[in-house]
Design a protein around this motif. Structure first.
Motif, PDB file in Angstrom:
ATOM      1  N   GLU A 104      32.844  70.902 -19.689  1.00 19.59           N
ATOM      2  CA  GLU A 104      31.614  70.339 -20.464  1.00 19.59           C
ATOM      3  C   GLU A 104      32.093  70.207 -22.018  1.00 19.59           C
ATOM      4  O   GLU A 104      31.161  69.676 -22.800  1.00 19.59           O
ATOM      5  N   ALA A 105      32.792  70.836 -22.399  1.00 21.34           N
ATOM      6  CA  ALA A 105      33.443  70.704 -23.916  1.00 21.34           C
ATOM      7  C   ALA A 105      34.408  69.829 -24.174  1.00 21.34           C
ATOM      8  O   ALA A 105      34.898  69.734 -25.122  1.00 21.34           O
ATOM      9  N   GLY A 106      34.793  68.961 -22.943  1.00 26.64           N
ATOM     10  CA  GLY A 106      35.748  67.909 -23.164  1.00 26.64           C
ATOM     11  C   GLY A 106      37.198  68.612 -23.322  1.00 26.64           C
ATOM     12  O   GLY A 106      37.945  67.880 -24.127  1.00 26.64           O
ATOM     13  N   ALA A 107      37.467  69.258 -22.674  1.00 25.78           N
ATOM     14  CA  ALA A 107      38.826  69.979 -22.742  1.00 25.78           C
ATOM     15  C   ALA A 107      39.997  69.331 -22.358  1.00 25.78           C
ATOM     16  O   ALA A 107      39.640  68.104 -21.489  1.00 25.78           O
ATOM     17  N   ARG A 108      41.065  69.229 -23.100  1.00 30.14           N
ATOM     18  CA  ARG A 108      42.202  68.387 -22.994  1.00 30.14           C
ATOM     19  C   ARG A 108      43.521  69.268 -22.750  1.00 30.14           C
ATOM     20  O   ARG A 108      43.742  69.905 -23.816  1.00 30.14           O
ATOM     21  N   VAL A 250      44.515  74.677 -23.672  1.00 32.05           N
ATOM     22  CA  VAL A 250      43.571  73.432 -23.762  1.00 32.05           C
ATOM     23  C   VAL A 250      43.065  73.567 -24.966  1.00 32.05           C
ATOM     24  O   VAL A 250      42.623  74.446 -25.701  1.00 32.05           O
ATOM     25  N   THR A 251      42.465  72.145 -25.455  1.00 32.70           N
ATOM     26  CA  THR A 251      41.661  72.071 -26.700  1.00 32.70           C
ATOM     27  C   THR A 251      40.737  71.266 -26.355  1.00 32.70           C
ATOM     28  O   THR A 251      40.370  70.648 -25.347  1.00 32.70           O
ATOM     29  N   PHE A 252      39.593  71.441 -27.277  1.00 30.53           N
ATOM     30  CA  PHE A 252      38.265  70.932 -26.957  1.00 30.53           C
ATOM     31  C   PHE A 252      37.851  69.709 -27.814  1.00 30.53           C
ATOM     32  O   PHE A 252      38.188  69.888 -29.104  1.00 30.53           O
ATOM     33  N   ALA A 253      37.079  68.936 -27.312  1.00 29.45           N
ATOM     34  CA  ALA A 253      36.606  67.772 -28.128  1.00 29.45           C
ATOM     35  C   ALA A 253      35.959  68.206 -29.379  1.00 29.45           C
ATOM     36  O   ALA A 253      35.278  69.083 -29.315  1.00 29.45           O
TER      37      ALA A 253
END
Length: 253
Positions: A104-108, A250-253
């Protein structure tokens, strides 16, 4: 990524403590707590660190899970820590799990990596090679590599770096290596080999050489390679590095 493989008897307890202390300093947590937990191999203990903006080596917009020796560390926003709390370490270490928790936080994904450390490095003769520490040679080496190899931090941006070439007036750089000093104790290594010179053993040679330089400076060498990178893992094994942990980020958007 079974925890069974993370305890590294080949790395002395003293150096395990030095490595753990380096991570503790970077995360601004108590090293003795990590040491005590690491000494108790009967139960893996997870340490949670809430993401903060004032930690120099950490991005608060990321979540990073590390399995190291007999402990694990999770650096992440508070909401991510809460969501991960009841998930077993072996499951949380999976890229798919981290992405699902951060969906939901746009994880990449920033990837799954293997962490190696070393104490003893074999000697490699380099009498027939010219060693330099000039930025111009790093640039020439990078020009001889595929663009994907240069996405990460350039070698000449590291705290220490060097290249090798054959002796001669216009010899092109064969390979380069360097390291950044992490938390006063650990040297984070990097190696780059010209595309035309690969599969000739220069990567392994450079890894051994830069690890030796690192130890001469009183640091513990750290080699990080993506999970499944057979070349990076073979280099580590050939040089004498010891598998000590895994890292998933992971990083978040």
């Amino acid at each position: 990524m079974s925890n069974h493989y993370l305890n590294s008897p080949g790395l002395s307890n003293a150096n395990q403590n030095l490595v753990l202390a380096a991570w503790a300093r970077s995360l601004d947590i108590e090293a003795h707590a990590l040491h005590r937990a690491n000494d108790d191999a009967s139960a893996i203990q997870r340490f949670e660190i809430a993401a903060e903006h004032d930690l120099t080596d950490w991005d608060p917009n990321t979540a990073t899970f590390i399995q190291l020796f007999n402990i694990s560390l999770l650096y992440a926003p508070t909401w991510f820590l809460d969501a991960a709390r009841n998930i077993d370490d072996d499951v949380l270490a999976l890229e798919s799990t981290m992405l699902q928790l951060g969906y939901e936080a746009g994880a990449r994904s920033l990837g799954e990596e293997v962490l190696y450390y070393a104490e003893d490095i074999p000697y490699y003769e380099d009498a027939q090679l010219n060693v330099t520490s000039h930025s111009k040679d790093i640039r020439r080496l990078e020009a001889a590599c595929p663009p994907d190899d240069i996405v990460a931090k350039p070698l000449d941006a590291l705290d220490h770096y060097f290249t090798i070439s054959a002796f001669g007036e216009h010899s092109e750089p064969i390979a380069g290596a360097g390291y950044d000093v992490f938390s006063d104790t650990v040297g984070q290594l990097a190696v780059l080999v010209a595309a035309a010179q690969r599969t000739k053993g220069y990567g392994t040679f450079m890894l051994a050489r830069v690890a030796e330089e690192c130890m001469f400076d009183g640091l513990i060498p750290q080699w990080v390679t993506p999970v499944g990178d057979e070349i990076g893992e073979k280099m580590a094994n050939d040089v004498g590095f010891i598998l000590s942990g895994y890292r998933t980020s992971v990083t978040f958007a």
